[in-house]
Design an enzyme around this catalytic site. Sequence first.
Site, PDB file in Angstrom:
ATOM      1  N   CYS A 164       0.808  -1.225   0.000  1.00 62.06           N
ATOM      2  CA  CYS A 164       0.000   0.000   0.000  1.00 62.06           C
ATOM      3  C   CYS A 164       0.840   1.275   0.000  1.00 62.06           C
ATOM      4  CB  CYS A 164      -0.938   0.007   1.201  1.00 62.06           C
ATOM      5  SG  CYS A 164      -1.897  -1.491   1.316  1.00 62.06           S
ATOM      6  N   ASN A 178     -10.337  -0.609   0.453  1.00 58.31           N
ATOM      7  CA  ASN A 178      -8.882  -0.479   0.441  1.00 58.31           C
ATOM      8  C   ASN A 178      -8.380  -0.847  -0.959  1.00 58.31           C
ATOM      9  OD1 ASN A 178      -6.118  -0.803   0.697  1.00 58.31           O
ATOM     10  ND2 ASN A 178      -6.225  -1.880   2.651  1.00 58.31           N
ATOM     11  N   HIS A 234      -3.221   6.697   3.248  1.00 55.92           N
ATOM     12  CA  HIS A 234      -3.674   5.439   2.644  1.00 55.92           C
ATOM     13  C   HIS A 234      -4.996   5.045   3.292  1.00 55.92           C
ATOM     14  CE1 HIS A 234      -4.183   1.501   1.181  1.00 55.92           C
ATOM     15  NE2 HIS A 234      -3.905   0.906   2.337  1.00 55.92           N
TER      16      HIS A 234
HETATM   17  N1  ACO Z   1     -18.083  -9.899   9.314  1.00 59.59           N
HETATM   18  C1  ACO Z   1     -18.333 -10.389  10.552  1.00 59.59           C
HETATM   19  N2  ACO Z   1     -17.361 -10.717  11.401  1.00 59.59           N
HETATM   20  C2  ACO Z   1     -16.088 -10.571  10.997  1.00 59.59           C
HETATM   21  C3  ACO Z   1     -15.763 -10.082   9.713  1.00 59.59           C
HETATM   22  C4  ACO Z   1     -16.809  -9.747   8.856  1.00 59.59           C
HETATM   23  N3  ACO Z   1     -16.603  -9.283   7.599  1.00 59.59           N
HETATM   24  N4  ACO Z   1     -14.418 -10.032   9.594  1.00 59.59           N
HETATM   25  C5  ACO Z   1     -13.924 -10.481  10.753  1.00 59.59           C
HETATM   26  N5  ACO Z   1     -14.919 -10.820  11.586  1.00 59.59           N
HETATM   27  C6  ACO Z   1     -14.806 -11.360  12.930  1.00 59.59           C
HETATM   28  C7  ACO Z   1     -13.524 -12.109  13.106  1.00 59.59           C
HETATM   29  O1  ACO Z   1     -13.679 -13.454  12.739  1.00 59.59           O
HETATM   30  C8  ACO Z   1     -13.272 -11.956  14.571  1.00 59.59           C
HETATM   31  O2  ACO Z   1     -14.053 -12.896  15.248  1.00 59.59           O
HETATM   32  P1  ACO Z   1     -13.480 -13.658  16.544  1.00 59.59           P
HETATM   33  O3  ACO Z   1     -13.231 -12.577  17.553  1.00 59.59           O
HETATM   34  O4  ACO Z   1     -14.605 -14.584  16.897  1.00 59.59           O
HETATM   35  O5  ACO Z   1     -12.233 -14.343  16.077  1.00 59.59           O
HETATM   36  C9  ACO Z   1     -13.855 -10.602  14.880  1.00 59.59           C
HETATM   37  O6  ACO Z   1     -14.756 -10.285  13.837  1.00 59.59           O
HETATM   38  C10 ACO Z   1     -12.820  -9.491  14.952  1.00 59.59           C
HETATM   39  O7  ACO Z   1     -13.535  -8.408  15.441  1.00 59.59           O
HETATM   40  P2  ACO Z   1     -12.861  -7.069  15.844  1.00 59.59           P
HETATM   41  O8  ACO Z   1     -11.667  -7.286  16.709  1.00 59.59           O
HETATM   42  O9  ACO Z   1     -13.920  -6.157  16.377  1.00 59.59           O
HETATM   43  O10 ACO Z   1     -12.401  -6.560  14.446  1.00 59.59           O
HETATM   44  P3  ACO Z   1     -11.453  -5.354  14.240  1.00 59.59           P
HETATM   45  O11 ACO Z   1     -11.950  -4.189  14.979  1.00 59.59           O
HETATM   46  O12 ACO Z   1     -10.022  -5.760  14.384  1.00 59.59           O
HETATM   47  O13 ACO Z   1     -11.703  -5.063  12.688  1.00 59.59           O
HETATM   48  C11 ACO Z   1     -10.551  -5.206  10.623  1.00 59.59           C
HETATM   49  C12 ACO Z   1     -11.247  -5.962  11.736  1.00 59.59           C
HETATM   50  C13 ACO Z   1     -11.535  -4.282   9.974  1.00 59.59           C
HETATM   51  C14 ACO Z   1     -10.016  -6.189   9.604  1.00 59.59           C
HETATM   52  C15 ACO Z   1      -9.399  -4.385  11.228  1.00 59.59           C
HETATM   53  O14 ACO Z   1      -8.618  -5.218  12.034  1.00 59.59           O
HETATM   54  C16 ACO Z   1      -8.500  -3.727  10.220  1.00 59.59           C
HETATM   55  O15 ACO Z   1      -8.904  -2.834   9.517  1.00 59.59           O
HETATM   56  N6  ACO Z   1      -7.209  -4.103  10.219  1.00 59.59           N
HETATM   57  C17 ACO Z   1      -6.153  -3.418   9.557  1.00 59.59           C
HETATM   58  C18 ACO Z   1      -6.173  -3.499   8.096  1.00 59.59           C
HETATM   59  C19 ACO Z   1      -5.035  -2.617   7.633  1.00 59.59           C
HETATM   60  O16 ACO Z   1      -4.522  -1.763   8.328  1.00 59.59           O
HETATM   61  N7  ACO Z   1      -4.601  -2.763   6.430  1.00 59.59           N
HETATM   62  C20 ACO Z   1      -3.568  -1.854   5.965  1.00 59.59           C
HETATM   63  C21 ACO Z   1      -2.356  -2.430   5.626  1.00 59.59           C
HETATM   64  S1  ACO Z   1      -2.504  -3.762   4.582  1.00 59.59           S
HETATM   65  C22 ACO Z   1      -3.143  -3.268   3.158  1.00 59.59           C
HETATM   66  O17 ACO Z   1      -3.658  -2.194   3.063  1.00 59.59           O
HETATM   67  C23 ACO Z   1      -3.069  -4.214   1.972  1.00 59.59           C
END
Ligand code: ACO
Length: 330
Positions: free
Chosen positions: A116, A287, A257
């Site tokens: 990214c 993204n 980003h």
């Molecule tokens: N729908 C329902 N539930 C989901 C989904 C979904 N689409 N995706 C994940 N979950 C569940 C998971 O299985 C997990 O369940 P568990 O606790 O039973 O294992 C739970 O939701 C995770 O929940 P949260 O901790 O509340 O999720 P979080 O707040 O971490 O949000 C997210 C997840 C959106 C993926 C976040 O972590 C994120 O944005 N991460 C960073 C991504 C990033 O920075 N990327 C940039 C660099 S990489 C790039 O850009 C290519």
Amino acid sequence: MGQHLGAIIAGTGSYTPQEVLDNDYFASYLDTSAEWILPRTGIRTRHRVAEGETTAMMAKVATENALENAGMAASDLDHIIVGTVTADRPLPSAACVLQNLLGLTGIPAWDLQAACSGLVYGMVIAGTLIQTELYRNILVVGAEALTRITDPEDRNTAVLFGDAAAAVIMQPSPDPSRGILHSHLGSDGSKYDYVWIPGGGSAEPASEKTVHERLHYMKMRGRELFKFAVHTMQASIDRALEESGLQADDLKLIIPHQSNLRIIESCRTRLGLPREKMAVNVDRFGNTSTASIGLSLDEAWRDGTLSEGDLVMLVAVGGGITWGAVILRL
Ligand code: ACO
């Protein structure tokens, strides 16, 4: 080398594929919902490439728009850099395919892989090449067909990514007060598996096993990545401001980003900036990795949010993990 030259933006362009997927689309076949996706990511829609449409094809349209914006022809370009993790094929580079689509031969064309952070890396390198006076009209593209490497059955990633391309043409200016005023780049390879594709490279070449285990799709350690990304983006913004001697208020716009609206919002509120000073497109495009910053830059340049003389910061964190920032006077 002669006197210091400003490395300025001569033109910008972008492209998004026609098909739009909303959150209900994912809820229709995955254990997810719009109520989960929107508050956690800020994403409402994302675009997906059509059958047969590739990263280089998207890059071509974005480039043509940038050339038109700059008042230039493709034959004026003398260097092509494409940031991408989704080249049309592992070999050759997307840049060479793009070069061919543009009807060009002879000039250097190559891909850089900084996930990214690719557009920021590319612009910094273009700025450095411009200082050498070896190249004058450098095309930097961020283009991604991320839906091709996203597992449609994995709710952790499927809802997050979209496809798009953005192009920036960089040129020297005799006015050293314009162009890139500050830049820094960084990476931390110890976190290489925070977001990665395990299969298809030299570590796990393509085989029946890698296909069966879905190792050609992107895997992400979302929570850890989220924490690292918030901290790193904030630190990058601080460093860029400190080393340039500027205040956040001096900037017309910060273009981060676009991986998650909560990451963007945490940076904005920490700086005490109003919403209009921090670009957001993750709501519409998801993204789009290397394309995300260029999409916002092109939009802001065309709708008059940004104009010549304005100060703008571009800041990215991505897989690798990589990061970087530039401050430009347009
Ligand atoms: N729908 C329902 N539930 C989901 C989904 C979904 N689409 N995706 C994940 N979950 C569940 C998971 O299985 C997990 O369940 P568990 O606790 O039973 O294992 C739970 O939701 C995770 O929940 P949260 O901790 O509340 O999720 P979080 O707040 O971490 O949000 C997210 C997840 C959106 C993926 C976040 O972590 C994120 O944005 N991460 C960073 C991504 C990033 O920075 N990327 C940039 C660099 S990489 C790039 O850009 C290519």
